[in-house]
Design an enzyme around this catalytic site. Structure first.
Site, PDB file in Angstrom:
ATOM      1  N   THR A  24       2.009  25.182  23.399  1.00  0.00           N
ATOM      2  CA  THR A  24       2.607  26.433  23.884  1.00  0.00           C
ATOM      3  C   THR A  24       3.492  26.122  25.098  1.00  0.00           C
ATOM      4  OG1 THR A  24       0.580  27.531  23.207  1.00  0.00           O
ATOM      5  CG2 THR A  24       2.088  28.779  24.637  1.00  0.00           C
ATOM      6  N   ASP A  26       2.628  16.527  25.717  1.00  0.00           N
ATOM      7  CA  ASP A  26       1.977  17.388  24.725  1.00  0.00           C
ATOM      8  C   ASP A  26       2.874  18.592  24.425  1.00  0.00           C
ATOM      9  OD1 ASP A  26       0.317  19.054  23.209  1.00  0.00           O
ATOM     10  OD2 ASP A  26      -1.491  18.483  24.296  1.00  0.00           O
ATOM     11  N   ASP A  74      -7.260  20.899  28.517  1.00  0.00           N
ATOM     12  CA  ASP A  74      -6.582  20.084  27.490  1.00  0.00           C
ATOM     13  C   ASP A  74      -5.947  18.841  28.112  1.00  0.00           C
ATOM     14  OD1 ASP A  74      -4.783  21.810  28.810  1.00  0.00           O
ATOM     15  OD2 ASP A  74      -3.483  22.079  27.061  1.00  0.00           O
ATOM     16  N   ARG A  75      -5.466  18.988  29.353  1.00  0.00           N
ATOM     17  CA  ARG A  75      -4.821  17.851  30.024  1.00  0.00           C
ATOM     18  C   ARG A  75      -5.870  16.822  30.451  1.00  0.00           C
ATOM     19  NH1 ARG A  75      -0.837  20.275  34.364  1.00  0.00           N
ATOM     20  NH2 ARG A  75       0.464  18.523  33.747  1.00  0.00           N
ATOM     21  N   THR A  87      25.869  30.332  14.803  1.00  0.00           N
ATOM     22  CA  THR A  87      24.948  30.735  15.870  1.00  0.00           C
ATOM     23  C   THR A  87      23.618  29.999  15.787  1.00  0.00           C
ATOM     24  OG1 THR A  87      25.971  32.910  15.808  1.00  0.00           O
ATOM     25  CG2 THR A  87      23.859  32.752  16.949  1.00  0.00           C
ATOM     26  N   THR A 120      -1.991  29.293  21.888  1.00  0.00           N
ATOM     27  CA  THR A 120      -1.506  29.820  20.612  1.00  0.00           C
ATOM     28  C   THR A 120      -2.529  29.602  19.492  1.00  0.00           C
ATOM     29  OG1 THR A 120       0.726  29.250  21.332  1.00  0.00           O
ATOM     30  CG2 THR A 120       0.455  29.820  19.011  1.00  0.00           C
TER      31      THR A 120
HETATM   32  N1  LIG Z   1       3.991  19.324  10.888  1.00  0.00           N
HETATM   33  C1  LIG Z   1       4.612  20.229  11.635  1.00  0.00           C
HETATM   34  N2  LIG Z   1       5.951  20.402  11.539  1.00  0.00           N
HETATM   35  C2  LIG Z   1       6.587  21.317  12.290  1.00  0.00           C
HETATM   36  N3  LIG Z   1       5.982  22.095  13.185  1.00  0.00           N
HETATM   37  C3  LIG Z   1       4.672  21.954  13.307  1.00  0.00           C
HETATM   38  C4  LIG Z   1       3.893  21.028  12.570  1.00  0.00           C
HETATM   39  N4  LIG Z   1       2.607  21.121  12.950  1.00  0.00           N
HETATM   40  C5  LIG Z   1       2.568  22.051  13.884  1.00  0.00           C
HETATM   41  N5  LIG Z   1       3.795  22.556  14.099  1.00  0.00           N
HETATM   42  C6  LIG Z   1       4.158  23.571  15.063  1.00  0.00           C
HETATM   43  O1  LIG Z   1       4.179  22.895  16.291  1.00  0.00           O
HETATM   44  C7  LIG Z   1       3.840  23.778  17.312  1.00  0.00           C
HETATM   45  C8  LIG Z   1       2.926  23.077  18.249  1.00  0.00           C
HETATM   46  O2  LIG Z   1       1.684  22.883  17.611  1.00  0.00           O
HETATM   47  P1  LIG Z   1       0.416  22.471  18.420  1.00  0.00           P
HETATM   48  O3  LIG Z   1      -0.786  22.625  17.578  1.00  0.00           O
HETATM   49  O4  LIG Z   1       0.646  21.146  19.036  1.00  0.00           O
HETATM   50  O5  LIG Z   1       0.398  23.492  19.585  1.00  0.00           O
HETATM   51  P2  LIG Z   1       0.113  25.053  19.544  1.00  0.00           P
HETATM   52  O6  LIG Z   1      -1.086  25.291  18.722  1.00  0.00           O
HETATM   53  O7  LIG Z   1       1.346  25.807  19.217  1.00  0.00           O
HETATM   54  O8  LIG Z   1      -0.130  25.247  21.080  1.00  0.00           O
HETATM   55  P3  LIG Z   1      -1.485  25.351  21.881  1.00  0.00           P
HETATM   56  O9  LIG Z   1      -2.225  24.068  21.640  1.00  0.00           O
HETATM   57  O10 LIG Z   1      -0.993  25.520  23.264  1.00  0.00           O
HETATM   58  O11 LIG Z   1      -2.171  26.544  21.294  1.00  0.00           O
HETATM   59  C9  LIG Z   1       3.261  25.033  16.653  1.00  0.00           C
HETATM   60  O12 LIG Z   1       4.172  26.095  16.810  1.00  0.00           O
HETATM   61  C10 LIG Z   1       3.139  24.669  15.195  1.00  0.00           C
HETATM   62  O13 LIG Z   1       3.486  25.761  14.350  1.00  0.00           O
HETATM   63  C1  LIG Z   2      -0.436  24.098  30.947  1.00  0.00           C
HETATM   64  C2  LIG Z   2      -1.350  24.569  29.838  1.00  0.00           C
HETATM   65  C3  LIG Z   2      -1.041  26.017  29.489  1.00  0.00           C
HETATM   66  C4  LIG Z   2      -1.059  23.691  28.616  1.00  0.00           C
HETATM   67  O1  LIG Z   2      -1.885  24.008  27.551  1.00  0.00           O
HETATM   68  C5  LIG Z   2      -2.836  24.385  30.236  1.00  0.00           C
HETATM   69  O2  LIG Z   2      -3.115  23.052  30.463  1.00  0.00           O
HETATM   70  C6  LIG Z   2      -3.193  25.191  31.466  1.00  0.00           C
HETATM   71  O3  LIG Z   2      -3.380  26.377  31.402  1.00  0.00           O
HETATM   72  N1  LIG Z   2      -3.306  24.485  32.624  1.00  0.00           N
HETATM   73  C7  LIG Z   2      -3.706  25.028  33.897  1.00  0.00           C
HETATM   74  C8  LIG Z   2      -2.852  24.534  35.022  1.00  0.00           C
HETATM   75  C9  LIG Z   2      -2.710  23.016  35.130  1.00  0.00           C
HETATM   76  O4  LIG Z   2      -3.040  22.270  34.212  1.00  0.00           O
HETATM   77  O5  LIG Z   2      -2.264  22.545  36.182  1.00  0.00           O
END
Ligand SMILES: Nc1ncnc2c1ncn2[C@@H]1O[C@H](COP(=O)(O)OP(=O)(O)OP(=O)(O)O)[C@@H](O)[C@H]1O
Ligand SMILES: CC(C)(CO)[C@@H](O)C(=O)NCCC(=O)O
Ligand SMILES: [K+]
Length: 259
Positions: free
Chosen positions: A132, A129, A109-110, A184, A10
């Site tokens: 997304t 974590d 990331d992991r 809702t 994301t």
């Molecule tokens: N302080 C906050 N309060 C509420 N929601 C938040 C805050 N900071 C981030 N978020 C929301 O939390 C969600 C997760 O954020 P995070 O940056 O951890 O992951 P991401 O960017 O959505 O995912 P990815 O890393 O997979 O792209 C996002 O949808 C973001 O809008």
């Molecule tokens: C699971 C996500 C999407 C989390 O960001 C990423 O780590 C990913 O694409 N992983 C590949 C599969 C795995 O980690 O086993």
């Protein structure tokens, strides 16, 4: 200075470091169509806005979206005249190799979270974590990634719920005061919030039952503080887990180059 890039499905987060000193962090949405020139204009605009004198000489990238890496490589090559270190590629060393099925690719990331969590807390960890996807990374005593759990992310679940139904609106996740929703939106928020609390507590309980030593649970991701309000399961919350891991992996590979 080092530019560390954490590219999720994301959002993509850029952070600038002068050695171990944190300088700045900026976030954009992940888009594989974004070109190197677009990244550079965006980055220099932010640097100028904050009156920063930034000279990038090293770049490390973790990407869960393979297609994005191409343009980030072009950015690094064209504008910072260096080669990026890309986590998961053979030339990027990790402190300990993951112990998973042969041929499996672990999300970078992991892997980065694992390095970071082990550095700060030692071994026997569950890293949760909230991105997304909601992922659980299991770190063994010696710091190896030994597997985990992948569940749909909180916002993804809410989006699926509203898009698959005629009468349910799009809602944001909150910490509902009550479990019994009186409308809702409150019903949906309760389902997602308390559903994820149950998911996290249940999965951690089961992972702990499968592991021979006690384990700490560390949470990260934007939604971690919100979920901490509803559970005692987290030993710590860290908003910079991935970035810290990227800095460590970059240092490790520099030491290796000069060794
Ligand atoms: N302080 C906050 N309060 C509420 N929601 C938040 C805050 N900071 C981030 N978020 C929301 O939390 C969600 C997760 O954020 P995070 O940056 O951890 O992951 P991401 O960017 O959505 O995912 P990815 O890393 O997979 O792209 C996002 O949808 C973001 O809008
Ligand atoms: C699971 C996500 C999407 C989390 O960001 C990423 O780590 C990913 O694409 N992983 C590949 C599969 C795995 O980690 O086993
Ligand atoms: K996919």
């Amino acid at each position: 200075m080092l530019m560390a890039v954490d590219c999720g499905n994301t959002n993509t987060v850029f952070s600038i470091w002068n050695g171990a000193e944190f300088i700045a962090t900026w976030r954009c949405s992940t888009d594989h169509k974004r070109t190197a020139d677009e990244y550079y204009v965006w980055l220099t605009t932010l640097m100028t806005l904050h009156k920063m004198d930034v000279h990038i000489s090293e770049v490390i990238i973790s990407s869960t979206v393979p297609r994005v890496v191409f343009n980030l490589r072009v950015l690094t090559d064209r504008y910072f005249s260096c080669r990026p270190l890309v986590v998961g590629k053979p030339d990027c060393a990790l402190p300990v190799a993951p112990r998973v099925d042969m041929g499996t690719t672990v999300g970078s990331d992991r892997l980065v979270n694992t390095v970071s969590g082990f550095d700060r807390h030692g071994g026997d960890l569950i890293l949760v974590d909230f991105g997304t996807a909601t992922t659980f990374d299991v770190v063994d005593q010696d710091g190896a990634y030994i597997g985990g759990v992948i569940a749909p992310g909180v916002n993804l679940s809410l989006a699926a719920l509203s898009s698959a139904t005629a009468a349910l609106p799009h809602v944001d996740v909150t910490h509902p005061a009550q479990t019994i929703g009186k409308n809702t939106v409150a019903c949906m928020q309760s389902g997602v919030y308390w559903g994820y609390i149950g998911l996290v507590e249940g999965i951690c309980r089961q992972i702990r039952a499968e592991h021979i030593r006690p384990m700490k649970v560390i949470a990260t991701g934007g939604l971690a503080p919100l979920f901490q309000q509803g559970t005692e399961i987290f030993d710590a919350i860290e908003d910079d887990l991935t970035m810290h891991g990227l800095v460590l992996i970059n240092e490790l590979n520099k030491d290796r180059d000069t060794a």
